[in-house]
Design a protein around this motif. Structure first.
Motif, mmCIF file in Angstrom:
data_model
loop_
_atom_site.group_PDB
_atom_site.id
_atom_site.type_symbol
_atom_site.label_atom_id
_atom_site.label_comp_id
_atom_site.label_asym_id
_atom_site.label_seq_id
_atom_site.Cartn_x
_atom_site.Cartn_y
_atom_site.Cartn_z
ATOM 1 N N VAL A 1 7.040 -6.558 -5.122
ATOM 2 C CA VAL A 1 7.539 -5.458 -4.865
ATOM 3 C C VAL A 1 6.903 -4.118 -5.242
ATOM 4 C CG1 VAL A 1 9.707 -3.955 -5.523
ATOM 5 C CG2 VAL A 1 10.126 -6.567 -5.160
ATOM 6 N N PHE A 2 6.782 -3.476 -4.223
ATOM 7 C CA PHE A 2 5.964 -2.407 -4.162
ATOM 8 C C PHE A 2 6.296 -1.057 -3.568
ATOM 9 C CE2 PHE A 2 5.473 -3.393 0.013
ATOM 10 C CZ PHE A 2 4.796 -2.335 0.829
ATOM 11 N N SER A 3 5.679 0.062 -3.787
ATOM 12 C CA SER A 3 5.948 1.279 -3.182
ATOM 13 C C SER A 3 4.521 1.804 -3.034
ATOM 14 C CB SER A 3 6.783 2.218 -3.846
ATOM 15 O OG SER A 3 6.134 2.605 -5.111
ATOM 16 N N PRO B 1 14.682 -3.526 -4.121
ATOM 17 C CA PRO B 1 13.707 -3.388 -5.269
ATOM 18 C C PRO B 1 13.240 -4.536 -5.950
ATOM 19 C CG PRO B 1 15.701 -2.520 -6.055
ATOM 20 C CD PRO B 1 15.832 -3.099 -4.517
ATOM 21 N N SER B 2 13.937 -5.894 -5.716
ATOM 22 C CA SER B 2 13.569 -7.191 -6.235
ATOM 23 C C SER B 2 13.710 -8.164 -5.098
ATOM 24 C CB SER B 2 14.646 -7.553 -7.146
ATOM 25 O OG SER B 2 15.744 -7.970 -6.858
ATOM 26 N N LYS C 1 1.707 0.962 -5.781
ATOM 27 C CA LYS C 1 2.351 0.882 -7.070
ATOM 28 C C LYS C 1 3.124 -0.461 -7.090
ATOM 29 C CE LYS C 1 5.210 2.752 -10.621
ATOM 30 N NZ LYS C 1 6.060 3.982 -11.147
ATOM 31 N N PRO D 1 10.671 1.240 -3.396
ATOM 32 C CA PRO D 1 10.123 -0.216 -3.646
ATOM 33 C C PRO D 1 10.991 -1.020 -2.518
ATOM 34 C CG PRO D 1 10.921 1.164 -5.617
ATOM 35 C CD PRO D 1 11.251 1.863 -4.555
ATOM 36 N N ARG D 2 9.919 -1.799 -2.151
ATOM 37 C CA ARG D 2 10.609 -3.058 -1.241
ATOM 38 C C ARG D 2 9.535 -4.317 -1.394
ATOM 39 N NH1 ARG D 2 9.210 -0.079 3.520
ATOM 40 N NH2 ARG D 2 10.491 1.518 2.756
ATOM 41 N N TYR E 1 5.588 -3.255 -8.929
ATOM 42 C CA TYR E 1 6.877 -3.252 -9.667
ATOM 43 C C TYR E 1 7.163 -4.751 -10.502
ATOM 44 C CZ TYR E 1 7.878 1.333 -7.934
ATOM 45 O OH TYR E 1 7.617 2.553 -7.406
#
Length: 423
Positions: A30-32, A72-73, A121, A39-40, A123
């Motif tokens: 998961v990243f942005s 986000p997950s 980024k 986040p996706r 997550y």
């Protein structure tokens, strides 16, 4: 169509043979990005993150549920089951192949969907439903037993019959790069009459792998070997930080509690079980033969090289302090999951199972400072004259892992954490 594990596959993206993320891997995370993306879900490929949300919106993926990657997950995607996992990985692999023009020649989609990892980024990849930590390395259990019990009979009577574990705290599972605050707790050195409360003085790491459970099991039912295997979505690197002095005082009679509850770090990329298939191996011979529900027919261990580096504030680069292999584990991840459910315990999407500290037969393969320093009696020599028996404030611990293929490696990236002082 070639299988996604085909060692001859090549991507149109230039990938270094030493990269953790060739086309044969395709781990999920998961990243942005810096441009403000929320986040996706994405997949690592070379030095890039492939944005699955963009591909799905463009109609390139068909998972049967809209918006599953705009999350986000990974929990919603994992809940769709093994057939969808496999089909989606095959579709992503096809899109990334060097001879497929669909993404390669679509400049606009490529610009939107490929984000440099350095600009992303990362997550925590899952919403952790529950966390259980096991104690499944015979070498580790033998070393600890020899230190604290009996050198001639180090294993407890139940160890060879049952995967030992305890329930940890899902709330303090964090992603790589998150700082770890030195815990406080009750301490009682052997020569003190009464305990005191203060910062941990014997802070340690534990080199582990984490199993990500992607399918649920009903309360009251047991699992077969095949069912447990099919529930496993993938694996992450895991550092189960440990406060040895807090643990020594609290663990009798119910086992670890606050000594393990303050932080557990995992890598941001989940390497799928399917990607690890070529690296399956049989584990150590199990003697005595396990009870019937724990017997396994398949090769349920994996040949994963694991590496640990320690860097102090005075060092520019980490120094290797351990190299071992996941293949040494006595109790496999499948056996751990089968045993976890054997009482009728329900398993949930997003459950995380820690393997337990992974140590090998050689001194260089010990997966914790407790073992490396032999309970603080043999300090590690570091550059510049520094020494360590346990972790000090400012120390950074980095774990890496990979499976070595022919001309490529299926890697996990790294899990890193730096110790900051207690409040």
């Amino acid at each position: 169509m070639s299988h996604p594990n085909d060692p001859t596959l090549r991507s149109f993206i230039d990938i270094d043979p030493a990269s953790n993320f060739p086309i044969q891997n395709l781990p999920y995370g998961v990243f942005s990005a810096k441009d403000g993306l929320v986040p996706r879900v994405g997949v690592a490929i070379g030095d890039y993150v492939l944005d699955l949300c963009e591909l799905d919106q463009d109609g390139r993926l068909d998972v049967g549920e809209l918006g599953v990657f705009a999350a986000p997950s990974l929990n919603r995607f994992m809940a769709l089951g093994p057939k969808v996992w496999s089909r989606t990985r095959a579709r992503i692999s096809k899109l990334l192949r060097h001879d497929n023009p669909d993404l390669r020649d679509n400049d606009e989609l490529r610009r939107r969907a490929l984000v440099p990892i350095k600009d992303a980024k990362l997550y925590l990849p899952i919403a952790v439903a529950g966390y259980t930590d096991f104690y499944s390395s015979k070498e580790h259990a033998t070393n600890v037993g020899a230190m604290f019990r009996d050198r001639t009979n180090p294993l407890l009577p139940n160890w060879l019959h049952i995967p030992i574990g305890y329930n940890g705290r899902a709330s303090t599972v964090v992603v790589s790069g998150t700082t770890v605050r030195r815990p406080r707790g009750q301490l009682k050195p052997p020569r003190e009459e009464l305990p005191s409360f203060g910062p941990c003085k014997r802070l340690d790491f534990e080199l582990e792998m984490g199993v990500v459970v992607g399918q649920p099991s009903p309360m009251g039912e047991m699992l077969t070997e095949q069912q447990a295997e099919e529930m496993i979505f993938g694996f992450v690197l895991l550092n189960d930080w440990s406060a040895r002095d807090i643990q020594q005082w609290e663990y009798v009679p119910l086992g670890p509690f606050q000594a393990k509850a303050f932080a557990t770090s995992i890598s941001p990329w989940i390497v799928t079980r399917e990607a690890l298939e070529p690296f399956r191996v049989h584990g150590p011979a199990q003697e005595p033969t396990p009870l019937s529900y724990l017997r396994q027919a398949g090769a349920n261990n994996y040949d994963i090289v694991l590496d640990v580096g320690l860097r102090t504030p005075r060092m520019n680069e980490p120094q290797n302090i351990c190299r071992t292999n996941f293949k040494y584990m006595y109790w496999s991840s499948v056996q751990q999951l089968v045993h976890h459910a054997s009482s009728g315990c329900a398993m949930n999407v997003g459950d995380l199972l820690g393997s337990g500290t992974i140590s090998g037969p050689e001194e260089s393969e010990r997966g914790s400072l407790l073992e490396i320093s032999w309970n603080g009696t043999a300090a590690i020599e570091l550059p510049g004259g520094e020494k360590r028996t346990f972790l000090e404030d400012g120390d950074s611990l980095t774990m890496r892992g990979w499976c070595q293929g022919n001309g490529f490696r299926v890697g996990f990236g790294e899990v890193e954490g730096t110790i900051v002082p207690a409040l």
